[in-house]
Design an enzyme around this catalytic site. Sequence first.
Site, mmCIF file in Angstrom:
data_model
loop_
_atom_site.group_PDB
_atom_site.id
_atom_site.type_symbol
_atom_site.label_atom_id
_atom_site.label_comp_id
_atom_site.label_asym_id
_atom_site.label_seq_id
_atom_site.Cartn_x
_atom_site.Cartn_y
_atom_site.Cartn_z
ATOM 1 N N GLU A 1 0.892 -1.159 0.000
ATOM 2 C CA GLU A 1 0.000 0.000 0.000
ATOM 3 C C GLU A 1 0.923 1.200 0.000
ATOM 4 O O GLU A 1 1.396 1.636 1.041
ATOM 5 C CB GLU A 1 -0.916 -0.054 1.230
ATOM 6 C CG GLU A 1 -2.149 0.782 1.016
ATOM 7 C CD GLU A 1 -1.908 2.250 1.250
ATOM 8 O OE1 GLU A 1 -1.332 2.913 0.346
ATOM 9 O OE2 GLU A 1 -2.289 2.741 2.320
ATOM 10 N N GLU B 1 4.810 11.314 -1.951
ATOM 11 C CA GLU B 1 5.606 10.373 -1.136
ATOM 12 C C GLU B 1 6.575 9.556 -1.986
ATOM 13 O O GLU B 1 7.518 8.970 -1.462
ATOM 14 C CB GLU B 1 4.753 9.418 -0.272
ATOM 15 C CG GLU B 1 3.834 10.135 0.685
ATOM 16 C CD GLU B 1 3.087 9.210 1.614
ATOM 17 O OE1 GLU B 1 3.647 8.191 2.039
ATOM 18 O OE2 GLU B 1 1.923 9.526 1.929
#
Length: 375
Positions: A135, A144
Amino acid sequence: MGSFVNSSRNGGGGGAVVDKGVDFAQYFCTYGFLYHQKEMLCDRVRMDAYFNAIFVNKQHFTGKVVLDVGTGSGILAIWSAQAGARKVYAVEATKMAEHARALVKANNLQDVVEVIEGSIEDITLPEKVDVIISEWMGYFLLRESMFDSVICARDRWLKPTGVMYPSHARIWVAPIRSGVGEHKMGDYQSTMDDWCDFVDETKTYYGVDMSVLSKPFAEEQKKYYLQTSLWNNLHPNQVIGSTAILKEIDCLTATVNDILEVRADICSSITLENTRFCGYGGWFDVHFRGRKEDPAQQEIELTTAPSVDNGTHWGQQVFLLHPPIRVSEGDNLSVSFSMNRSNENHRLMEVDFSCEIQPVSGKLIPRFSNKFYIE
Ligand code: SAH
């Protein structure tokens, strides 16, 4: 994912080459807290999607070797083991690995799940794997930049016949209406009013003229209030035009180069009569389809699109226009989009939108551009 909090307004960071210490301090630190892991574990849409993807497609797991990239609390590794995996390597960069190990043991899966503390880039496994589950999705999918790590894991450890969970991802955008822009503009203006008082008083009481700093201060505050994208849970009726795909990713074949920059030219036509075009809303979805030669029994979707009662912790990213523009049904937006990583911090993004509006009636609104920061 999506819970990494940027600790400084400007990103900060160690230049183009990633400094591991800085990256740990800025990025990984938040994932070491159970509080943040719990936030993800409480996202029902996220949890149901991964749970169903694994248990509806048990054939991909039973008797197989699985690698969980960024196991966090260990949840996906535990489910993989419960679905019958022969062996699960659960890799986690932070000290959360210790909690994951405890959780695995408490659920009596320590013979199947091996928790490894370390960066996926640095560790070695004794064998190749049949499945990579992760994930890795951040706000607007790519914030990110964790998919880089999944690509690295795939290229090093996935068997040629292996399967990626999820297997596909898409980034979406649509024109939206929102009242938040006025608030942000109000905040910006009162900050600037306050600055003017400050300049006057500093001159009067302390004999120093600060006004040369007014322009850079305004730029700094404009970036903060008006050019930083916002987390928002949009209601579907805030979407005022057709939605468009900015990027499609095949997790089995994508390279880091493919995702370093996202560029797209898209069209959207306004679907509401006489409304305000207040900005762009962006979100993503991922799919669990297995691979062509070894497809999922049932395809599972995880979407973060605007929804009345199925919001996720990712919400949507909102990029606001100041001021909004009047548009009407049938007007056509022709939008050019690009997204790059910030130079100061490779996990944050800079986004450029440019838009031309061809109205059904009236004069064309010439192309205008807006820059945004996903911080
Ligand atoms: N799999 C868990 C946690 C997802 S959050 C769940 O679904 O609930 C992503 C996790 O990946 C974080 O705990 C983060 O610390 C970890 N991570 C990110 N990049 C990593 C890397 N390169 N190597 C190992 N772990 C990483």
